[in-house]
Design a protein around this motif. Structure first.
Motif, PDB file in Angstrom:
ATOM      1  N   GLU A 131       0.831  -1.210   0.000  1.00 29.52           N
ATOM      2  CA  GLU A 131       0.000   0.000   0.000  1.00 29.52           C
ATOM      3  C   GLU A 131       0.861   1.254   0.000  1.00 29.52           C
ATOM      4  OE1 GLU A 131      -3.307   0.279  -0.312  1.00 29.52           O
ATOM      5  OE2 GLU A 131      -3.308  -1.881  -0.626  1.00 29.52           O
ATOM      6  N   LYS A 153       1.454   4.175  -2.972  1.00 24.29           N
ATOM      7  CA  LYS A 153       1.246   5.581  -2.617  1.00 24.29           C
ATOM      8  C   LYS A 153       2.423   6.439  -3.087  1.00 24.29           C
ATOM      9  CE  LYS A 153       0.272   8.536   1.397  1.00 24.29           C
ATOM     10  NZ  LYS A 153       1.379   9.494   1.242  1.00 24.29           N
ATOM     11  N   GLU A 155       2.407   9.272  -6.109  1.00 29.03           N
ATOM     12  CA  GLU A 155       2.554  10.677  -5.709  1.00 29.03           C
ATOM     13  C   GLU A 155       3.862  11.310  -6.182  1.00 29.03           C
ATOM     14  OE1 GLU A 155       1.945  11.240  -1.554  1.00 29.03           O
ATOM     15  OE2 GLU A 155      -0.133  10.544  -1.605  1.00 29.03           O
TER      16      GLU A 155
END
Length: 244
Positions: A40, A44, A48
């Motif tokens: 996870e 991310k 980003e």
């Protein structure tokens, strides 16, 4: 060599192994090091930031029999346009996943644990100096409930930034994605065709039919849908539209 502008993502569930990799990276020089102990967090950071080099452990959950979540992560990363040719260095305890990592996943280098730290460091330096072919960004990616979705940027008509989520209004459907600021959305889209027209709305100029600056609204090509031009954004929007 100065690598301060380079972003390295380390995906490793073992904290001791993570410390070893980060120590080696620190020896190389100043780098932006992103540490992901699970999938996870890895997604991310990959979504980003623009990652220059990936260092990924094939096995990220030792409690799951036959775990290959690191392989799945690399498979999904390769589906993203900007990461098609990015250097990915694999570390693993598996005896011989070389064939898969080189041919199928197109990895830069494979290291079986325990590995020679000096050789690992040289490989990371080579990867940092490698300049991959950059394709023009054609898709936007987001993740919901563990599933990776993509949107053709040219199909986005406008974007509405709600307080808890984003709506990408596209030609054929509406995509609901996790919240991001308008500034972050524009950075990820990275196209002069998109202009912020209000505090929470971004519009694709290719779908504008008419603009009424007096009454502050935009009429879109798709069935005459209307967007408001924010009073504070009016001057900025007019300037950008005229320049385009």
């Amino acid at each position: 060599m100065y690598y301060g502008c380079k972003n390295v993502l380390v995906v490793e569930d073992n904290e001791a192994n993570m410390e070893v990799v980060c120590r080696i990276l620190t020896n190389i020089g100043p780098l932006n090091i992103f540490k992901a102990l699970d999938i996870e967090m890895a997604y991310k950071y990959a979504m980003e930031y623009d990652i220059d080099v990936f260092i990924v452990d094939f096995i990220l959950d030792i409690h799951t029999l036959g775990d290959i979540s690191g392989i799945r992560f690399i498979e999904n990363i390769r589906k993203i346009d900007k990461y098609k040719f990015s250097p990915i260095i694999v570390t693993t305890c598996l005896e011989d996943p070389k064939l898969n990592s080189y041919i199928y996943l197109h990895c830069y280098r494979y290291f079986e644990k325990p590995y020679d730290e000096e050789e690992f460091e040289r490989t990371v330096i080579q990867a940092l100096e490698y300049i991959p072919h950059k394709e023009k960004k054609k898709r936007l990616y987001y993740k919901n409930d563990g599933i990776l979705f993509s949107i053709k940027i040219e199909d986005i008509i406008y974007v509405v930034n709600h307080s808890l989520y984003i709506e990408y209004h596209c030609v054929d459907e509406v995509h609901k994605a996790p919240y991001k600021s308008c500034k972050k959305i524009l950075e990820e889209i990275n196209s002069d065709d998109f202009i912020q027209c209000s505090k929470s709305t971004i519009v694709n100029v290719n779908y504008i039919l008419n603009v009424d600056f007096v009454n502050r609204y935009i009429t879109l090509i798709n069935e005459g849908e209307v967007l408001e031009i924010g009073s504070r954004m009016k001057k900025h929007f007019m300037s950008r539209l005229k320049n385009d």
